[in-house]
Design an enzyme around this catalytic site. Structure first.
Site, PDB file in Angstrom:
ATOM      1  N   ARG A  80      -1.624  -6.394   0.584  1.00  0.00           N
ATOM      2  CA  ARG A  80      -0.380  -5.666   0.322  1.00  0.00           C
ATOM      3  C   ARG A  80       0.807  -6.636   0.319  1.00  0.00           C
ATOM      4  NH1 ARG A  80       0.816  -0.474   3.949  1.00  0.00           N
ATOM      5  NH2 ARG A  80       1.443  -2.044   5.447  1.00  0.00           N
ATOM      6  N   LYS A 183       6.586  -3.529   0.516  1.00  0.00           N
ATOM      7  CA  LYS A 183       7.121  -3.487   1.884  1.00  0.00           C
ATOM      8  C   LYS A 183       8.226  -4.541   1.996  1.00  0.00           C
ATOM      9  CE  LYS A 183       5.366  -2.650   6.532  1.00  0.00           C
ATOM     10  NZ  LYS A 183       6.048  -1.387   6.784  1.00  0.00           N
ATOM     11  N   GLU A 219       7.262  10.529   0.696  1.00  0.00           N
ATOM     12  CA  GLU A 219       6.731  10.225   2.028  1.00  0.00           C
ATOM     13  C   GLU A 219       7.748  10.576   3.090  1.00  0.00           C
ATOM     14  OE1 GLU A 219       5.592   6.105   2.488  1.00  0.00           O
ATOM     15  OE2 GLU A 219       7.202   5.427   1.196  1.00  0.00           O
TER      16      GLU A 219
HETATM   17  C1  LIG Z   1       7.577   3.330   4.065  1.00  0.00           C
HETATM   18  C2  LIG Z   1       6.276   3.332   4.775  1.00  0.00           C
HETATM   19  N1  LIG Z   1       5.323   4.219   4.381  1.00  0.00           N
HETATM   20  C3  LIG Z   1       4.116   4.258   4.982  1.00  0.00           C
HETATM   21  C4  LIG Z   1       3.803   3.412   6.024  1.00  0.00           C
HETATM   22  C5  LIG Z   1       2.452   3.465   6.653  1.00  0.00           C
HETATM   23  O1  LIG Z   1       1.694   2.358   6.244  1.00  0.00           O
HETATM   24  P1  LIG Z   1       0.534   1.773   7.144  1.00  0.00           P
HETATM   25  O2  LIG Z   1      -0.453   2.862   7.350  1.00  0.00           O
HETATM   26  O3  LIG Z   1      -0.034   0.655   6.339  1.00  0.00           O
HETATM   27  O4  LIG Z   1       1.161   1.330   8.415  1.00  0.00           O
HETATM   28  C6  LIG Z   1       4.759   2.494   6.474  1.00  0.00           C
HETATM   29  C7  LIG Z   1       4.470   1.600   7.604  1.00  0.00           C
HETATM   30  O5  LIG Z   1       4.006   0.516   7.422  1.00  0.00           O
HETATM   31  C8  LIG Z   1       6.018   2.446   5.836  1.00  0.00           C
HETATM   32  O6  LIG Z   1       6.948   1.569   6.219  1.00  0.00           O
END
Ligand SMILES: Cc1ncc(COP(=O)(O)O)c(C=O)c1O
Length: 339
Positions: A80, A183, A219
């Protein structure tokens, strides 16, 4: 070492002994370096400061009942991050270097990995940013990758609990063809005002709808969304959400439990039909949703009238945490055991 009260630490920064760094210059990555300072000496024209060339990751290491240390889906975080780097024209760190740096950072700070009984864990924060100076809007030619770790407490102090969330249409987190799927730091700056308003109103976090039509769920805060109905796990498909590694794992576990999995657009009205709902991410695994209030439409979608998590949320949560702590077999090869 000062005594840490493992059961009572929150999600804050606690200093650990070492961080691991790797520099990119002259077109290539150098060797891993071990540092004990928490500070950086940074050029004031570095692109990370002016033009947001910054990406990060978040994952965790867990101490099992057997004393072994397990890191969850490290390679997926490396992949990622590669994607986020591509989306910001930054130098891409090879996967094996990412993994080597994470393993080193965990190993060097092993004494900060909380005991099994505490329910706490070691949060791992890899990040990469442009250090080379630019004045025009251009990518840097020098980058720095760092991994630091910090112990974090159990997300649910009083046990697995539901909380309320809120839909507010006055805020967008990201555009359909924008940066939401990466991210990058800027996405989090863009979420601060909305998050603060949601907290002030007594909610855990805000639900973002798709920015174009304001019709579909994207989300919630820094977590993906899922709903459960008719033995089906349903989660939004969108170009503007972060591909959550927790969500990806829960989809596999839901199938293991004999459920159907659907990754598709989820209209706001469909909330009415869900038997259970949750927010999922590394921080909590699952944060079960008590209700979602639609702030603009003055409407509530209630999933848990008694405030208790639903049975599917509970089953998925226990299963995933079990794998992370080594209480359940790692049948999907998600766990790296520290040597
Ligand atoms: C915007 C966002 N969505 C979803 C997630 C959940 O992702 P993960 O399950 O990889 O932690 C995160 C956290 O990392 C996030 O910052």
């Amino acid at each position: 070492m000062e005594q840490i009260d493992w059961g009572n630490i929150g999600f804050g920064y606690i200093k650990t002994d070492y961080n691991v760094r790797c520099r990119f210059s002259n077109g290539g990555w150098g060797d891993l370096e071990i540092h004990d300072t928490e500070y950086l000496n940074l050029h004031m024209a570095a692109t990370c400061i002016h033009y947001g060339q910054e990406v990060f990751e978040g994952l965790k290491a867990f101490r099992g009942q057997d004393g072994k240390i397990r890191i969850f889906r490290m390679k997926d975080n490396a992949l990622r991050m590669l994607d986020s780097c591509a989306g910001t024209l930054m130098a891409q760190l090879p996967i094996d270097k990412f993994e080597e740096a994470v393993l080193k950072a965990v190993k060097l700070n092993e004494r900060f990995i909380p005991p099994y009984e505490s329910g706490a864990s070691l949060y791992i924060r890899p990040f990469l940013f442009g250090t080379g100076p630019q004045v025009g809007v251009k990518p840097a030619d020098e980058y720095l990758f760092i991994v630091f770790v910090t112990p974090v407490g159990p997300y649910f102090k009083g046990g697995f609990q539901t909380t309320p969330f809120v839909i507010m249409r006055e805020f967008d987190r990201s555009a359909p063809l924008g940066m939401g799927k990466y991210k990058v730091g800027g996405n989090y700056a863009a979420s601060l005002v909305a998050g603060q308003k949601a907290h002030e109103l007594g909610y855990s976090n805000i639900f973002y709808l798709d920015a174009k039509e304001k019709k579909y769920i994207d989300e919630c805060g820094a977590a993906n969304f899922f709903g459960i109905k008719n033995n089906t796990y349903i989660t939004p498909k969108s170009s503007s959400i972060l591909p959550s590694i927790t969500n990806k794992s829960l989809m596999v576990l839901a199938e293991d439990l004999g459920m159907t999995v659907e990754e598709r657009r989820v209209a706001v009205e469909e909330l009415e039909t869900f038997e259970e709902a949750g927010a999922c991410g590394t921080a909590a695994v699952i944060s079960p949703i008590e209700r979602i209030d639609d702030y603009d439409e003055k409407k509530s979608y209630v999933f848990s009238p008694d405030g208790k998590p639903g049975p599917v949320c509970e089953k998925l949560y226990n299963k995933l945490r079990g794998i992370q702590y080594g209480d359940e077999p790692d049948t999907h090869g998600w766990v790296t055991v520290l040597e």
